[in-house]
Write a protein that holds these residues in place. Structure first.
Motif, mmCIF file in Angstrom:
data_model
loop_
_atom_site.group_PDB
_atom_site.id
_atom_site.type_symbol
_atom_site.label_atom_id
_atom_site.label_comp_id
_atom_site.label_asym_id
_atom_site.label_seq_id
_atom_site.Cartn_x
_atom_site.Cartn_y
_atom_site.Cartn_z
ATOM 1 N N ASP A 27 -7.996 -48.069 3.099
ATOM 2 C CA ASP A 27 -9.061 -47.686 4.023
ATOM 3 C C ASP A 27 -10.395 -47.465 3.312
ATOM 4 O O ASP A 27 -11.446 -47.524 3.943
ATOM 5 C CB ASP A 27 -8.676 -46.403 4.770
ATOM 6 N N ASP A 28 -10.341 -47.195 2.015
ATOM 7 C CA ASP A 28 -11.551 -46.943 1.218
ATOM 8 C C ASP A 28 -11.510 -47.846 -0.006
ATOM 9 O O ASP A 28 -10.630 -47.707 -0.852
ATOM 10 C CB ASP A 28 -11.613 -45.474 0.801
ATOM 11 N N ALA A 29 -12.439 -48.776 -0.089
ATOM 12 C CA ALA A 29 -12.436 -49.743 -1.190
ATOM 13 C C ALA A 29 -12.524 -49.075 -2.560
ATOM 14 O O ALA A 29 -12.085 -49.647 -3.566
ATOM 15 C CB ALA A 29 -13.580 -50.739 -1.015
ATOM 16 N N ASN A 30 -13.047 -47.859 -2.605
ATOM 17 C CA ASN A 30 -13.148 -47.148 -3.882
ATOM 18 C C ASN A 30 -11.784 -46.752 -4.436
ATOM 19 O O ASN A 30 -11.654 -46.439 -5.620
ATOM 20 C CB ASN A 30 -14.013 -45.888 -3.717
ATOM 21 N N ASP A 31 -10.770 -46.777 -3.568
ATOM 22 C CA ASP A 31 -9.416 -46.441 -4.015
ATOM 23 C C ASP A 31 -8.679 -47.642 -4.604
ATOM 24 O O ASP A 31 -7.597 -47.481 -5.192
ATOM 25 C CB ASP A 31 -8.593 -45.898 -2.841
ATOM 26 N N THR A 53 -7.825 -53.785 7.394
ATOM 27 C CA THR A 53 -8.900 -52.798 7.456
ATOM 28 C C THR A 53 -10.238 -53.415 7.066
ATOM 29 O O THR A 53 -10.294 -54.448 6.386
ATOM 30 C CB THR A 53 -8.620 -51.624 6.502
ATOM 31 N N ALA A 55 -12.146 -52.294 4.932
ATOM 32 C CA ALA A 55 -12.332 -52.125 3.488
ATOM 33 C C ALA A 55 -11.645 -53.210 2.668
ATOM 34 O O ALA A 55 -11.902 -53.339 1.468
ATOM 35 C CB ALA A 55 -11.797 -50.754 3.055
ATOM 36 N N GLN A 58 -13.731 -55.805 0.254
ATOM 37 C CA GLN A 58 -14.296 -55.182 -0.936
ATOM 38 C C GLN A 58 -13.202 -54.687 -1.870
ATOM 39 O O GLN A 58 -13.344 -54.744 -3.101
ATOM 40 C CB GLN A 58 -15.215 -54.017 -0.549
ATOM 41 N N ALA A 59 -12.110 -54.204 -1.305
ATOM 42 C CA ALA A 59 -10.988 -53.758 -2.125
ATOM 43 C C ALA A 59 -10.431 -54.910 -2.961
ATOM 44 O O ALA A 59 -10.170 -54.758 -4.164
ATOM 45 C CB ALA A 59 -9.886 -53.175 -1.237
ATOM 46 N N LYS A 194 -0.291 -44.849 2.952
ATOM 47 C CA LYS A 194 -1.702 -44.571 3.265
ATOM 48 C C LYS A 194 -2.067 -43.132 2.921
ATOM 49 O O LYS A 194 -3.164 -42.852 2.432
ATOM 50 C CB LYS A 194 -1.975 -44.850 4.741
ATOM 51 N N ALA A 198 -4.838 -41.881 0.282
ATOM 52 C CA ALA A 198 -5.912 -40.994 0.717
ATOM 53 C C ALA A 198 -5.961 -39.729 -0.142
ATOM 54 O O ALA A 198 -7.044 -39.212 -0.439
ATOM 55 C CB ALA A 198 -5.722 -40.628 2.185
ATOM 56 N N LYS A 200 -5.090 -39.653 -3.172
ATOM 57 C CA LYS A 200 -5.265 -40.100 -4.560
ATOM 58 C C LYS A 200 -4.124 -39.602 -5.448
ATOM 59 O O LYS A 200 -4.322 -39.166 -6.590
ATOM 60 C CB LYS A 200 -6.625 -39.654 -5.108
#
Length: 219
Positions: A27-31, A53, A55, A58-59, A194, A198, A200
């Protein structure tokens, strides 16, 4: 053999060496990169990032840039735009829950392995007619489970097709699937949930990968 087929065969051969493919929803490309690093720490150098998703593009790009040693797969490729994004990103392979001949041919035309999803004999035969030697059996649990695939193995196993069951596969039943010669790998979303992503919780993910690979070695 054409250069295109050689490249596809090379990637197929690489995937056939890996009994477990983590199916990841980001859900978050930074992960993406920390997650992929957690998989690598557990001994797993393959990942399927689903295109479910916003994201996902970019992921995929983040992992491709930061960890070129990772076999980068894009899952749930069901639209033309998603297929083009995957090729532009330079994924190692693509997968889908179903079989769309246009998507298969698009990946083939771009020198990239594609693994379509199948559930019936007719779909298996369509996949084989398109040159697909590895097929995703999905949804594995709901589609009849191990018993269903054992029955499909009789007519199609001699043709050299291999399956990657996904959907309802977990640590407790993975050996039932991997014990079948027709199964080359299993796809599992439990390796990195997930919620764990989330939170981490990279350490837990690494441990789950180690446990899965240890169990796979028993097959």
């Amino acid at each position: 053999m054409s250069p295109v087929l050689q490249m596809e065969k090379k990637m197929l051969n690489e995937l056939l060496k890996r009994p477990v493919i983590p199916v990841i929803v980001i859900d978050d490309a930074n992960d993406a990169v920390p997650l992929a690093e957690a998989l690598l720490a557990g001994g797993m150098d393959v990942i399927e990032v689903t295109c479910r998703t916003a994201a996902a593009p970019q992921a995929l790009a983040n992992i491709k840039k930061a960890l070129p040693e990772m076999l980068l797969g894009a899952g749930t490729v069901v639209t033309e735009d998603q297929a083009k994004m995957c090729i532009d990103t330079g994924v190692s392979f693509g997968l889908a829950p179903g079989l769309n001949p246009d998507t298969v041919k698009f990946f083939q035309a771009n020198d990239t392995l594609f693994i379509p999803g199948v559930m019936t004999p007719s779909e298996i035969e369509q996949g084989l007619s398109l040159g697909c030697k590895m097929l995703k059996f999905f949804p594995a649990g709901a589609a009849g489970g191990v018993n269903m695939l054992k029955n499909l193995a009789a007519p199609y196993g001699p043709l050299g097709v291999k399956f990657c069951p996904t959907g309802g596969v977990n640590l407790d039943n993975m050996l039932e699937w991997l014990s079948m010669p027709i199964v080359s790998a299993i796809g599992g979303s439990w390796l990195a949930t997930k919620q764990q992503i989330a939170d981490k919780d990279w350490g837990t993910i690494t441990q789950q990968v180690k446990e899965a690979l240890a169990k796979a070695s028993e097959a």
